[in-house]
Scaffold this motif. Sequence first.
Motif, PDB file in Angstrom:
ATOM      1  N   LEU A  72       0.699  -1.212   0.158  1.00  0.00           N
ATOM      2  CA  LEU A  72      -0.077  -0.067   0.075  1.00  0.00           C
ATOM      3  C   LEU A  72       1.022   1.238   0.154  1.00  0.00           C
ATOM      4  CD1 LEU A  72      -2.738   1.197   0.202  1.00  0.00           C
ATOM      5  CD2 LEU A  72      -2.880   1.135   2.576  1.00  0.00           C
ATOM      6  N   ILE A  73       1.963   1.436   0.813  1.00  0.00           N
ATOM      7  CA  ILE A  73       2.565   2.383   0.923  1.00  0.00           C
ATOM      8  C   ILE A  73       3.483   2.935  -0.506  1.00  0.00           C
ATOM      9  CG2 ILE A  73       4.407   3.827   2.212  1.00  0.00           C
ATOM     10  CD1 ILE A  73       3.546   1.916   4.605  1.00  0.00           C
ATOM     11  N   PRO A  74       4.179   2.072  -1.000  1.00  0.00           N
ATOM     12  CA  PRO A  74       4.694   2.270  -2.173  1.00  0.00           C
ATOM     13  C   PRO A  74       4.040   2.388  -3.316  1.00  0.00           C
ATOM     14  CG  PRO A  74       5.741   0.248  -1.305  1.00  0.00           C
ATOM     15  CD  PRO A  74       4.420   0.583  -0.605  1.00  0.00           C
ATOM     16  N   TRP A  75       2.834   1.940  -3.374  1.00  0.00           N
ATOM     17  CA  TRP A  75       1.731   2.239  -4.239  1.00  0.00           C
ATOM     18  C   TRP A  75       1.337   3.438  -4.337  1.00  0.00           C
ATOM     19  CZ3 TRP A  75      -3.883   0.376  -3.874  1.00  0.00           C
ATOM     20  CH2 TRP A  75      -4.660   0.474  -5.449  1.00  0.00           C
ATOM     21  N   LEU A  76       0.830   4.080  -3.236  1.00  0.00           N
ATOM     22  CA  LEU A  76       0.425   5.491  -2.981  1.00  0.00           C
ATOM     23  C   LEU A  76       1.630   6.315  -3.180  1.00  0.00           C
ATOM     24  CD1 LEU A  76      -1.595   5.384   0.682  1.00  0.00           C
ATOM     25  CD2 LEU A  76      -2.494   4.989  -1.762  1.00  0.00           C
ATOM     26  N   LYS A  77       2.958   5.833  -3.009  1.00  0.00           N
ATOM     27  CA  LYS A  77       3.936   6.750  -2.934  1.00  0.00           C
ATOM     28  C   LYS A  77       4.132   6.968  -4.504  1.00  0.00           C
ATOM     29  CE  LYS A  77       7.867   8.919  -1.319  1.00  0.00           C
ATOM     30  NZ  LYS A  77       7.431  10.129  -0.545  1.00  0.00           N
ATOM     31  N   THR A  78       3.718   6.283  -5.301  1.00  0.00           N
ATOM     32  CA  THR A  78       3.829   6.361  -6.941  1.00  0.00           C
ATOM     33  C   THR A  78       3.340   7.533  -7.356  1.00  0.00           C
ATOM     34  OG1 THR A  78       2.441   4.778  -7.743  1.00  0.00           O
ATOM     35  CG2 THR A  78       4.343   3.940  -7.275  1.00  0.00           C
ATOM     36  N   ARG A  79       2.045   7.847  -6.950  1.00  0.00           N
ATOM     37  CA  ARG A  79       1.261   8.980  -7.594  1.00  0.00           C
ATOM     38  C   ARG A  79       0.917  10.148  -6.599  1.00  0.00           C
ATOM     39  NH1 ARG A  79      -2.401   6.472 -11.198  1.00  0.00           N
ATOM     40  NH2 ARG A  79      -3.177   8.724 -11.682  1.00  0.00           N
ATOM     41  N   LEU A  80       1.244  10.035  -5.539  1.00  0.00           N
ATOM     42  CA  LEU A  80       1.002  11.274  -4.402  1.00  0.00           C
ATOM     43  C   LEU A  80       2.139  12.250  -4.331  1.00  0.00           C
ATOM     44  CD1 LEU A  80      -0.956   9.315  -1.507  1.00  0.00           C
ATOM     45  CD2 LEU A  80      -1.892  10.443  -3.522  1.00  0.00           C
ATOM     46  N   GLN A  81       1.716  13.263  -4.153  1.00  0.00           N
ATOM     47  CA  GLN A  81       2.771  14.494  -3.790  1.00  0.00           C
ATOM     48  C   GLN A  81       2.643  14.871  -2.464  1.00  0.00           C
ATOM     49  OE1 GLN A  81       0.961  14.882  -7.140  1.00  0.00           O
ATOM     50  NE2 GLN A  81       2.541  13.627  -7.535  1.00  0.00           N
ATOM     51  N   ILE A  82       1.701  14.232  -1.647  1.00  0.00           N
ATOM     52  CA  ILE A  82       1.855  14.814  -0.278  1.00  0.00           C
ATOM     53  C   ILE A  82       1.854  13.723   0.796  1.00  0.00           C
ATOM     54  CG2 ILE A  82      -0.369  16.460  -0.536  1.00  0.00           C
ATOM     55  CD1 ILE A  82      -2.585  13.936  -0.070  1.00  0.00           C
ATOM     56  N   PRO A  83       2.316  13.911   2.009  1.00  0.00           N
ATOM     57  CA  PRO A  83       2.832  12.948   2.779  1.00  0.00           C
ATOM     58  C   PRO A  83       2.014  11.719   3.197  1.00  0.00           C
ATOM     59  CG  PRO A  83       3.211  15.078   3.642  1.00  0.00           C
ATOM     60  CD  PRO A  83       2.181  15.229   2.522  1.00  0.00           C
ATOM     61  N   ILE A  84       2.576  10.745   3.390  1.00  0.00           N
ATOM     62  CA  ILE A  84       1.845   9.428   3.522  1.00  0.00           C
ATOM     63  C   ILE A  84       2.209   9.018   5.008  1.00  0.00           C
ATOM     64  CG2 ILE A  84       1.585   7.081   3.138  1.00  0.00           C
ATOM     65  CD1 ILE A  84       2.475   7.714   0.241  1.00  0.00           C
ATOM     66  N   VAL A  85       1.194   8.825   6.033  1.00  0.00           N
ATOM     67  CA  VAL A  85       1.226   8.345   7.344  1.00  0.00           C
ATOM     68  C   VAL A  85       1.014   6.829   7.294  1.00  0.00           C
ATOM     69  CG1 VAL A  85       0.579   8.737   9.728  1.00  0.00           C
ATOM     70  CG2 VAL A  85       1.201  10.518   8.391  1.00  0.00           C
ATOM     71  N   SER A  98      10.693   2.165  11.364  1.00  0.00           N
ATOM     72  CA  SER A  98      11.637   2.265  10.422  1.00  0.00           C
ATOM     73  C   SER A  98      11.389   1.857   8.961  1.00  0.00           C
ATOM     74  CB  SER A  98      13.189   1.766  10.810  1.00  0.00           C
ATOM     75  OG  SER A  98      13.164   0.528  10.808  1.00  0.00           O
ATOM     76  N   ALA A  99      10.794   0.432   9.226  1.00  0.00           N
ATOM     77  CA  ALA A  99      10.178  -0.121   7.831  1.00  0.00           C
ATOM     78  C   ALA A  99       9.437   0.541   7.037  1.00  0.00           C
ATOM     79  CB  ALA A  99       9.667  -1.567   8.201  1.00  0.00           C
ATOM     80  N   VAL A 100       8.383   1.420   7.715  1.00  0.00           N
ATOM     81  CA  VAL A 100       7.345   2.004   6.500  1.00  0.00           C
ATOM     82  C   VAL A 100       8.010   3.170   6.181  1.00  0.00           C
ATOM     83  CG1 VAL A 100       5.471   0.781   7.600  1.00  0.00           C
ATOM     84  CG2 VAL A 100       6.290   2.929   8.919  1.00  0.00           C
ATOM     85  N   LEU A 101       8.785   3.784   7.054  1.00  0.00           N
ATOM     86  CA  LEU A 101       9.569   5.144   6.529  1.00  0.00           C
ATOM     87  C   LEU A 101      10.268   4.715   5.129  1.00  0.00           C
ATOM     88  CD1 LEU A 101      10.582   7.283   9.553  1.00  0.00           C
ATOM     89  CD2 LEU A 101       8.325   7.124   8.413  1.00  0.00           C
TER      90      LEU A 101
END
Length: 332
Positions: free
Chosen positions: A160-173, A185-188
């Motif tokens: 989920l996190i890398p998937w969102l990271k491909t298209r979002l410009q805003i921070p992901i928590v 540390s893993a999710v960061l």
Amino acid sequence: MLKKIKTPFTEMMKIDYPIIAAPMFLVSNADIVVQASESGGIGTFPALNYRPIEKYVEALKEIKSRTKKPIGVNIIVNKSNARQNEDLKHALDNGVELFITSLGSPKEVIKEAHKNGAKVLCDVTNLEHALKVQDMGADGVIAVSSGAGGHAGPISPLVLIPWLKTRLQIPIVAAGGISHGSMMSAVLALGASGVSVGTRFIASYEAQVDEAYKEAIIKSTPEDIVMTTRVSGTPAAVINTPYVQKIGTDLPWAMKVLKDHKMTKKYMVPLIHLMGMKSLEEAASKPTWKTVWTAGQSVGLVEEILSVKEIYEKLITEYDESVKNLSSLGLD
């Protein structure tokens, strides 16, 4: 202990550590919020934890009198919450710096919060919803993955996190399955810039829940967490207590038919929510045979009751050790 962990989320909120004490229905209270913010993270609570609304206003004033650090309020933004506009107004009047929206469109919250300079994070479980809230002007998203307590998402945080990271410009928590610094540390590393930690704070001295609930958090394993639609009609993660085993994890057939039918859905969904809130309320606050305790899979790494401050210190120390261990695995 680390002096600071610098991420887009900590920069945005002007805090030392990217750790949100997640808003938990019936668990989050003034003490948890204050101690979380004073520990360098940010404490949050659901507005609906305080009823009637006068108690909510009192809680806002109390929290704001006890800490000058940023705090957050969670607002349910679907039609079943008739209080949402009032909750938002009172929070803004009291200078709340962060809003977390759940279960609906955050459009109004984003518009009003931004007038006050407050930030808005929106719960999302997939890319489609994340892109929608980004287009609405959300300041960030909370990626609710499998493993979370309460209304968990269906997707692994590893995806989920890398998937969102491909298209979002805003921070992901990242939310779901985080109770140890190595998980942080893993999710960061996956692209998140913060974590939302819930279950770990149930086993805190500040949590004013029944002691049996805290003991269940400590004694449970990830295998003791099951998904049920009995609480709110939406799949929610709970501890598999004898009562949950007895009632089963699916809605009764008749309720399911009424919930899914377009003519009766708008009446049935709020009713299921209300019934679920009542059962959770009883189970969290007093001994009862109707024991329904929400919790996430991260119970597996919760081994003792600590203060909120100690939980923050432990998470940060573990995070630091984990980052150092990882750096030794770099390519030669």
